[in-house]
Design an enzyme around this catalytic site. Structure first.
Site, PDB file in Angstrom:
ATOM      1  N   HIS A  81     -34.954  15.089  18.160  1.00 36.52           N
ATOM      2  CA  HIS A  81     -34.762  16.469  18.614  1.00 36.52           C
ATOM      3  C   HIS A  81     -35.957  17.358  18.298  1.00 36.52           C
ATOM      4  O   HIS A  81     -36.341  18.202  19.107  1.00 36.52           O
ATOM      5  CB  HIS A  81     -33.496  17.054  17.985  1.00 36.52           C
ATOM      6  CG  HIS A  81     -32.243  16.416  18.490  1.00 36.52           C
ATOM      7  ND1 HIS A  81     -31.988  16.267  19.832  1.00 36.52           N
ATOM      8  CD2 HIS A  81     -31.178  15.901  17.843  1.00 36.52           C
ATOM      9  CE1 HIS A  81     -30.809  15.675  19.984  1.00 36.52           C
ATOM     10  NE2 HIS A  81     -30.302  15.446  18.790  1.00 36.52           N
TER      11      HIS A  81
ATOM     12  N   ARG B  70     -30.328  16.874  33.248  1.00 38.29           N
ATOM     13  CA  ARG B  70     -29.414  16.158  32.354  1.00 38.29           C
ATOM     14  C   ARG B  70     -28.116  16.960  32.261  1.00 38.29           C
ATOM     15  O   ARG B  70     -28.116  18.082  31.767  1.00 38.29           O
ATOM     16  CB  ARG B  70     -30.033  16.004  30.966  1.00 38.29           C
ATOM     17  CG  ARG B  70     -31.382  15.293  30.938  1.00 38.29           C
ATOM     18  CD  ARG B  70     -31.878  15.219  29.495  1.00 38.29           C
ATOM     19  NE  ARG B  70     -33.156  14.534  29.363  1.00 38.29           N
ATOM     20  CZ  ARG B  70     -34.336  15.135  29.341  1.00 38.29           C
ATOM     21  NH1 ARG B  70     -34.403  16.463  29.460  1.00 38.29           N
ATOM     22  NH2 ARG B  70     -35.445  14.441  29.216  1.00 38.29           N
TER      23      ARG B  70
ATOM     24  N   ARG C   2     -28.766  14.150  37.436  1.00 34.13           N
ATOM     25  CA  ARG C   2     -28.310  12.872  36.897  1.00 34.13           C
ATOM     26  C   ARG C   2     -26.867  13.011  36.450  1.00 34.13           C
ATOM     27  O   ARG C   2     -26.540  13.901  35.659  1.00 34.13           O
ATOM     28  CB  ARG C   2     -29.183  12.441  35.716  1.00 34.13           C
ATOM     29  CG  ARG C   2     -28.791  11.062  35.159  1.00 34.13           C
ATOM     30  CD  ARG C   2     -29.677  10.658  33.993  1.00 34.13           C
ATOM     31  NE  ARG C   2     -29.424  11.470  32.807  1.00 34.13           N
ATOM     32  CZ  ARG C   2     -30.152  11.397  31.693  1.00 34.13           C
ATOM     33  NH1 ARG C   2     -31.186  10.570  31.626  1.00 34.13           N
ATOM     34  NH2 ARG C   2     -29.855  12.154  30.652  1.00 34.13           N
TER      35      ARG C   2
ATOM     36  N   GLU D  65     -33.561   1.925  34.543  1.00 34.22           N
ATOM     37  CA  GLU D  65     -33.784   1.907  33.091  1.00 34.22           C
ATOM     38  C   GLU D  65     -33.582   0.519  32.519  1.00 34.22           C
ATOM     39  O   GLU D  65     -33.972   0.241  31.390  1.00 34.22           O
ATOM     40  CB  GLU D  65     -32.805   2.856  32.395  1.00 34.22           C
ATOM     41  CG  GLU D  65     -32.815   4.268  32.921  1.00 34.22           C
ATOM     42  CD  GLU D  65     -31.533   5.007  32.583  1.00 34.22           C
ATOM     43  OE1 GLU D  65     -31.573   5.822  31.667  1.00 34.22           O
ATOM     44  OE2 GLU D  65     -30.509   4.744  33.239  1.00 34.22           O
TER      45      GLU D  65
ATOM     46  N   ASN E 257     -38.327   5.706  28.977  1.00 32.92           N
ATOM     47  CA  ASN E 257     -37.951   5.578  27.555  1.00 32.92           C
ATOM     48  C   ASN E 257     -36.983   4.411  27.375  1.00 32.92           C
ATOM     49  O   ASN E 257     -37.197   3.520  26.552  1.00 32.92           O
ATOM     50  CB  ASN E 257     -37.310   6.861  27.045  1.00 32.92           C
ATOM     51  CG  ASN E 257     -38.257   8.036  27.074  1.00 32.92           C
ATOM     52  OD1 ASN E 257     -39.456   7.869  27.223  1.00 32.92           O
ATOM     53  ND2 ASN E 257     -37.726   9.236  26.940  1.00 32.92           N
TER      54      ASN E 257
ATOM     55  N   CYS F 280     -39.155   9.916  35.514  1.00 31.88           N
ATOM     56  CA  CYS F 280     -38.703  11.108  34.792  1.00 31.88           C
ATOM     57  C   CYS F 280     -38.692  10.875  33.287  1.00 31.88           C
ATOM     58  O   CYS F 280     -38.173  11.693  32.539  1.00 31.88           O
ATOM     59  CB  CYS F 280     -37.324  11.556  35.274  1.00 31.88           C
ATOM     60  SG  CYS F 280     -36.027  10.326  35.076  1.00 31.88           S
TER      61      CYS F 280
END
Length: 560
Positions: free
Chosen positions: A189, A290, A326, A412, A435, A483
């Site tokens: 975070h 998100r 998304r 992903e 990621n 993204c």
């Protein structure tokens, strides 16, 4: 840009590309439970005081959430809910009733929950810092001590063992020149918030806590280096980079190579308020909205009407620009309070993302219905955690039935990249989440900072999967975007452009440098850079190969 210096240096993992020079200021350490804390003399009074402390911390965190915005507001609200968690309260009460002192009871209970979170991995593991922040604030109140934090009186580099969102919320961000932590990771975070705010941030910097407070330090997120007592030459070089970054921000043209090959430059957002900031940063639209904030902190499933109002707010803020939404990326490692699921030993590999359609189909259907009621031609929808063409087909049929015109999925999972052509036959576009793609390709938990080298976006194995996906899109004439965080690196942006990616979505603060890099290279040059990268076997040499082919003026301007 390389500047020689004789000053001492520390290294870590940089987040973003900016740099800063300022005195270092340390976040005040949290008070610890006393050793051998005495058993409570009056159990009932102690239970009442402990509950009051939890309630006060929850109220304080919620007030900070109400005053914040974007990702910081979301995380603070979630942390406030942690402070209100009845399971945690129950554990603490049981320990106090058994004769444990209140500060020790809170510390032990939180340690137990933290161990469970870390074992679960994924989203829950990311929340351990926030859970410990709740502990620190409750213990401070019980001991009558000051809560951890820092009051800045001058522009400073803020340093800490770790920095929770609650710690960040107490800072005067106008005076935060940079952030350095000894722990944490590049996807935690602190790093995400720093990236969104355009603050240079370095994590996992061993030795930063040993620097004398007030020492002048220079931080460079691009290189991951902290320089203690930087000389005049380095200070001047960093000042020149700051001026160059300001000049780059003045270019607001659409993304394209120097010979006119278009690359859409988009922003990642989490709330409609973030959409306003994306427009102000001259993003061409949003490549990733998100939507988890609508679900993760809710005690009841959000209604279609409530969701539709949020989506409409983002659509209106973008004023005709593209919006890629998304669908909920939650599940085993991002638990939903209103939908209890079976515990899983490997939640990152479990029922998450679109796989919720297997157990909670009404959740997915309600969300696409809500989006469909407000969607116009600018709205695209995509589902996360897709592994097979049949899953892509399932989502596409649900979304199209709801009235959504452009339907896609996230790539992903390596299986999705390997079967990208078959998946693209079912949908209108795909977007790569680099990621998670790196995490699953390299079999490496992305929260394990000591394995950060394996999670590098420069790993050739990951980029081979990106290329396979992009080539499938080129063959079928369908868009393939990125993204993930790799899109925010201007050097990597050149590679992705050369691989055939059609859009890049990132934190708004990264847009100027990425735009500049792309606009100063031809498409052929980008393709040559990509080929040079894929000829390597390791992440470090791959990046070096890319850098060697970048225009020298661009390297100088961006400090590459």
């Amino acid at each position: 840009m390389s500047v020689e210096t004789s000053s001492a240096t520390l290294t870590g993992i940089g987040v973003g590309r900016s740099c800063a020079v300022a005195p270092v200021a340390f976040v005040h350490a949290a008070p610890k439970a006393p050793a051998n804390e005495a058993a409570p003399a009056d159990v009932d009074a102690t239970l009442s005081a402990t509950q009051d402390a939890f309630d006060a911390v929850a109220a304080s965190l919620q007030a900070r959430a109400d005053a914040a915005s974007g990702n910081l507001a979301e995380v603070l609200q979630a942390t406030a809910l942690m402070a209100s968690d009845i399971s945690l309260h129950g554990d603490v009460k049981n320990r106090i009733s058994a004769g444990t002192g209140p500060a020790t009871a809170v510390t032990e209970a939180v340690a137990g929950f933290a161990a469970m979170f870390e074992a679960a991995g994924g989203y829950l593991a990311e929340r351990v810092t926030d859970l410990n922040s709740v502990r620190d604030r409750v213990v401070a109140r019980l001991l009558g001590a000051d809560e951890p934090g820092l009051t800045l009186t001058e522009r400073s580099i803020v340093a800490a063992e770790d920095l929770s969102p609650a710690d960040t919320a107490t800072l005067d961000l106008d005076l935060v020149a940079g952030i350095v932590t000894e722990l944490g990771g590049p996807t935690g975070h602190t790093a995400i918030i720093a990236g969104q705010l355009g603050i240079p941030c370095l994590v996992r910097v061993t030795g930063i806590l040993g620097v004398p407070e007030g020492s002048l330090v220079a931080v460079d997120a691009a290189s991951g280096i902290v320089t203690i007592d930087p000389d005049a030459a380095l200070q001047d070089a960093y000042a020149a980079r700051a001026e160059a970054e300001a000049a780059l921000a003045a270019d607001t043209a659409p993304g394209a190579t120097s010979d006119g090959h278009a690359i859409q430059l988009l922003a990642n957002i989490g709330t409609p308020a973030d959409a306003v900031r994306a427009v102000a940063a001259h993003a061409e639209g949003v490549g990733l909205f998100r939507t988890e904030v609508l679900f993760l902190d809710a005690t009841e499933a959000p209604t279609a009407e409530g969701q539709a109002a949020t989506y409409k707010e983002a659509i209106d803020a973008l004023a005709g620009r593209k919006l890629v939404v998304r669908t909920i990326d939650a599940g085993a490692d991002k638990p939903l309070a209103f939908a209890t699921q079976t515990d899983e030993e490997n939640p990152a590999l479990g029922v998450r993302g679109f796989r919720l359609a297997r157990t909670l189909p009404e959740l997915i259907d309600t969300q696409v219905t809500a989006l469909g009621t407000v969607a116009d031609e600018t709205v695209w929808a995509m589902a996360p955690m897709i592994a097979t063409p049949s899953e892509a087909r399932d989502f596409a049929s649900r979304a199209r039935a709801a009235g959504i015109g452009k339907v896609g999925v996230m790539v992903e999972v390596p299986a999705a990249a390997l079967r990208a052509e078959a998946i693209l036959n079912e949908v209108d576009f795909v977007s790569l989440g680099t990621n998670d793609l790196a995490q699953y390709t390299m079999a490496t938990d992305r929260l394990r900072g000591e394995l950060a080298d394996l999670l590098s976006p420069w790993q050739p194995a990951v980029l081979e999967l990106v290329r396979a996906t992009a080539q499938a899109g080129l063959k079928l004439g369908k868009p393939v975007g990125v993204c993930g965080e790799s899109a925010s690196d201007p050097l990597m942006a050149l590679v992705l452009t050369g691989l055939g990616i059609t859009s890049l979505s990132m934190s708004p603060g990264a847009l100027p440098a990425v735009r500049y890099a792309i606009r100063h290279h031809t498409q052929a040059q980008c393709e040559a850079i990509a080929q040079a990268v894929l000829s390597q076997d390791e992440a470090g040499p791959a990046r070096d190969a890319a850098l060697a082919k970048v225009d020298p003026d661009v390297r100088e301007a961006l400090g590459l």
